[in-house]
Write an enzyme that holds these catalytic residues in place. Structure first.
Site, PDB file in Angstrom:
ATOM      1  N   GLU A 145       0.838  -1.095  -0.129  1.00 16.11           N
ATOM      2  CA  GLU A 145       0.002   0.002  -0.067  1.00 16.11           C
ATOM      3  C   GLU A 145       0.858   1.267   0.004  1.00 16.11           C
ATOM      4  OE1 GLU A 145      -3.480  -1.759   2.740  1.00 16.11           O
ATOM      5  OE2 GLU A 145      -1.774  -1.080   3.694  1.00 16.11           O
ATOM      6  N   ASP A 165      -7.557  -4.972   8.866  1.00 16.98           N
ATOM      7  CA  ASP A 165      -7.132  -3.614   8.069  1.00 16.98           C
ATOM      8  C   ASP A 165      -6.847  -4.006   6.613  1.00 16.98           C
ATOM      9  OD1 ASP A 165      -4.841  -5.306   8.043  1.00 16.98           O
ATOM     10  OD2 ASP A 165      -3.636  -3.806   8.977  1.00 16.98           O
TER      11      ASP A 165
HETATM   12  N1  LIG Z   1      -4.501  -1.153  12.254  1.00 19.88           N
HETATM   13  C1  LIG Z   1      -3.100  -0.581  12.009  1.00 19.88           C
HETATM   14  O1  LIG Z   1      -2.643   0.689  11.719  1.00 19.88           O
HETATM   15  C2  LIG Z   1      -2.182  -1.746  11.826  1.00 19.88           C
HETATM   16  C3  LIG Z   1      -0.935  -1.430  11.702  1.00 19.88           C
HETATM   17  C4  LIG Z   1       0.163  -2.491  11.675  1.00 19.88           C
HETATM   18  C5  LIG Z   1      -0.317  -3.390  11.574  1.00 19.88           C
HETATM   19  N2  LIG Z   1      -1.542  -3.757  11.388  1.00 19.88           N
HETATM   20  C6  LIG Z   1      -2.142  -5.248  11.367  1.00 19.88           C
HETATM   21  O2  LIG Z   1      -2.173  -6.078  12.781  1.00 19.88           O
HETATM   22  C7  LIG Z   1      -1.928  -7.154  12.583  1.00 19.88           C
HETATM   23  C8  LIG Z   1      -0.782  -7.985  13.507  1.00 19.88           C
HETATM   24  O3  LIG Z   1       0.612  -7.482  13.081  1.00 19.88           O
HETATM   25  P1  LIG Z   1       1.666  -8.079  13.559  1.00 19.88           P
HETATM   26  O4  LIG Z   1       2.992  -7.174  12.677  1.00 19.88           O
HETATM   27  O5  LIG Z   1       1.865  -8.140  15.110  1.00 19.88           O
HETATM   28  O6  LIG Z   1       1.859  -9.355  13.006  1.00 19.88           O
HETATM   29  P2  LIG Z   1       2.465 -10.871  13.245  1.00 19.88           P
HETATM   30  O7  LIG Z   1       2.255 -11.688  12.265  1.00 19.88           O
HETATM   31  O8  LIG Z   1       3.812 -10.697  13.652  1.00 19.88           O
HETATM   32  O9  LIG Z   1       1.560 -11.249  14.613  1.00 19.88           O
HETATM   33  C9  LIG Z   1       0.216 -11.775  14.474  1.00 19.88           C
HETATM   34  C10 LIG Z   1      -0.041 -12.670  15.467  1.00 19.88           C
HETATM   35  O10 LIG Z   1      -1.350 -13.280  15.387  1.00 19.88           O
HETATM   36  C11 LIG Z   1      -1.419 -14.519  15.908  1.00 19.88           C
HETATM   37  N3  LIG Z   1      -2.638 -15.075  15.439  1.00 19.88           N
HETATM   38  C12 LIG Z   1      -3.254 -15.394  14.178  1.00 19.88           C
HETATM   39  N4  LIG Z   1      -4.437 -15.852  14.039  1.00 19.88           N
HETATM   40  C13 LIG Z   1      -4.890 -15.954  15.391  1.00 19.88           C
HETATM   41  C14 LIG Z   1      -6.052 -16.250  16.356  1.00 19.88           C
HETATM   42  N5  LIG Z   1      -7.213 -16.629  15.673  1.00 19.88           N
HETATM   43  N6  LIG Z   1      -6.136 -16.117  17.709  1.00 19.88           N
HETATM   44  C15 LIG Z   1      -4.883 -15.625  18.287  1.00 19.88           C
HETATM   45  N7  LIG Z   1      -3.792 -15.272  17.438  1.00 19.88           N
HETATM   46  C16 LIG Z   1      -3.530 -15.240  16.189  1.00 19.88           C
HETATM   47  C17 LIG Z   1      -0.277 -15.199  15.100  1.00 19.88           C
HETATM   48  O11 LIG Z   1       0.019 -16.305  15.912  1.00 19.88           O
HETATM   49  C18 LIG Z   1       0.774 -14.141  15.588  1.00 19.88           C
HETATM   50  O12 LIG Z   1       1.691 -14.336  16.678  1.00 19.88           O
HETATM   51  C19 LIG Z   1      -1.716  -7.469  11.228  1.00 19.88           C
HETATM   52  O13 LIG Z   1      -3.030  -8.230  10.581  1.00 19.88           O
HETATM   53  C20 LIG Z   1      -1.449  -6.226  10.758  1.00 19.88           C
HETATM   54  O14 LIG Z   1      -1.718  -6.227   9.220  1.00 19.88           O
HETATM   55  C21 LIG Z   1      -2.528  -3.231  11.543  1.00 19.88           C
END
Ligand SMILES: NC(=O)c1ccc[n+]([C@@H]2O[C@H](COP(=O)([O-])OP(=O)(O)OC[C@H]3O[C@@H](n4cnc5c(N)ncnc54)[C@H](O)[C@@H]3O)[C@@H](O)[C@H]2O)c1
Length: 342
Positions: free
Chosen positions: A56, A227
């Site tokens: 993005e 997101d």
């Molecule tokens: N809203 C925002 O501004 C914003 C900004 C950054 C990241 N994000 C989003 O936040 C999310 C997390 O990012 P990250 O960098 O920590 O990712 P990451 O991959 O490092 O961590 C995600 C975690 O979620 C766990 N997980 C997956 N499915 C699950 C479930 N059903 N129940 C419990 N745990 C589960 C995984 O095992 C993993 O440890 C991503 O989807 C990312 O796109 C959003």
């Protein structure tokens, strides 16, 4: 020359100033910019989707400065040894269009996402919140926890992740910093007694991480992981029961939890709560949700914060990004091999 903060220097800045003081400072930048929301050019981010993830571009500008961020989201990356989210971005001078500041933004995005979450929660969660459930213990998780402690004093965490190693990693990182951490065996277990629930999982699916029955009255939900289109975490029934706060509705209706709802589903733009134009929480029993997707203005604020904090120190270097000949009409002079020698 463009000022530049690379990964090494971003890390040094965060270690020098500390995550929590930076969160407090970044929230001041965020609130200042969200409070002048109407002064910005705003557009939903431009997303390129593939079966693997999304890439993005997120631009915005006021009359003085322009910012953009490049960011990806690839939920299957950790299994291949790569991170889910990485980013970089820059500020430019609106007056002449020249880039002024370039920075790594993988760390900066984690800081700004968490600072934005805490900024919203501080205004709309029930006063006196003490316990936060955290569902998802990946890259963003520690930053979220530290932001909520810095802004709201929350230091009791109930953590659940489908990957026990992720919870163990979070415990290793946060317990020495004084957090009280309880590992939960399920989502349901994690939300018992929680004042705030942060959902921050990564899966490119319409998942229901949190169902309506699991959430008692009065809880604030900080929904970070849903997101992009086809990627959600919350039960639609929960959205119907709650007051939902968003950043930029045009983007959130496509990317956020509310993509599951009708196009006219009622939402409150958070910047209006900040300026007093709209009410935040209206009762102690109300469920509030921050449907966070991440908007360009928050990156603008984060870049300004990082630039100002590192200005005039060895945390900034310079990068030669703009070919700038002495005669602005003679770009060819820079490559002209026929120039007389001497
Ligand atoms: N809203 C925002 O501004 C914003 C900004 C950054 C990241 N994000 C989003 O936040 C999310 C997390 O990012 P990250 O960098 O920590 O990712 P990451 O991959 O490092 O961590 C995600 C975690 O979620 C766990 N997980 C997956 N499915 C699950 C479930 N059903 N129940 C419990 N745990 C589960 C995984 O095992 C993993 O440890 C991503 O989807 C990312 O796109 C959003």
């Amino acid at each position: 020359m463009t000022e530049f903060v690379d990964v090494k220097n971003m890390t040094r800045w965060i270690q020098r100033d500390g995550v929590e003081p930076i969160m407090a400072s970044m929230v001041e930048y965020l609130e200042a910019d969200f409070a002048r929301w109407e002064a910005f050019d705003k557009v939903a981010r431009v997303a390129s989707h593939t079966p693997f993830g999304v890439i993005e571009l997120m631009p915005t500008s006021d009359t003085k400065e322009y910012a953009f961020k490049y960011v990806n989201g690839h939920p299957f990356n950790p299994a291949r040894g790569f991170q889910t989210v990485t980013a970089f971005g820059m500020l430019a001078d609106v007056d002449n269009g020249y880039p002024t500041f370039l920075a790594e933004m993988t760390l900066l995005t984690a800081l700004r996402t968490a600072a934005t979450s805490a900024m919203v929660a501080r205004r709309v969660a029930r006063p006196g919140a003490q316990v936060m459930a955290m569902i998802g213990a990946g890259s963003q998780a520690e930053f979220q926890a530290l932001a909520f402690r810095a802004l709201m004093g929350i230091d009791q965490l109930r953590v659940y992740d489908v990957d026990p190693a992720a919870v163990e990693k979070l415990r290793r990182n946060l317990q020495p910093l004084g957090f009280d951490i309880q590992e939960a065996g399920s989502t349901s277990e994690s939300v018992v007694g929680a004042d705030i629930v942060t959902t921050c999982t990564a899966d490119k699916a319409r998942a229901t991480i949190l169902s309506s029955e699991q959430v008692p009255a009065g809880v604030h939900i900080n929904a970070v992981g849903g997101d992009c289109p086809g990627k959600t975490e919350l039960d639609p029934e929960l959205l119907r029961r709650a007051k939902v706060f968003v950043e930029f509705p045009e983007q959130t209706r496509v990317e956020g939890e509310i993509q599951q709802m009708a196009p006219d589903f009622p939402v409150t733009e958070f910047w209006k709560v900040l300026t007093g134009a709209e009410e935040g929480r209206t009762s102690a029993e109300q469920i509030t949700i921050f449907d966070s997707v991440g908007f360009a203005i928050a990156d603008f604020s984060a870049l300004r914060c990082a630039r100002d904090a590192t200005a005039g120190t060895d945390l900034q270097t310079y990068i030669d990004l703009v070919a700038d000949p002495e005669d602005p009409k003679d770009l060819f002079s820079l490559v002209n091999t026929l120039k007389p020698v001497g």
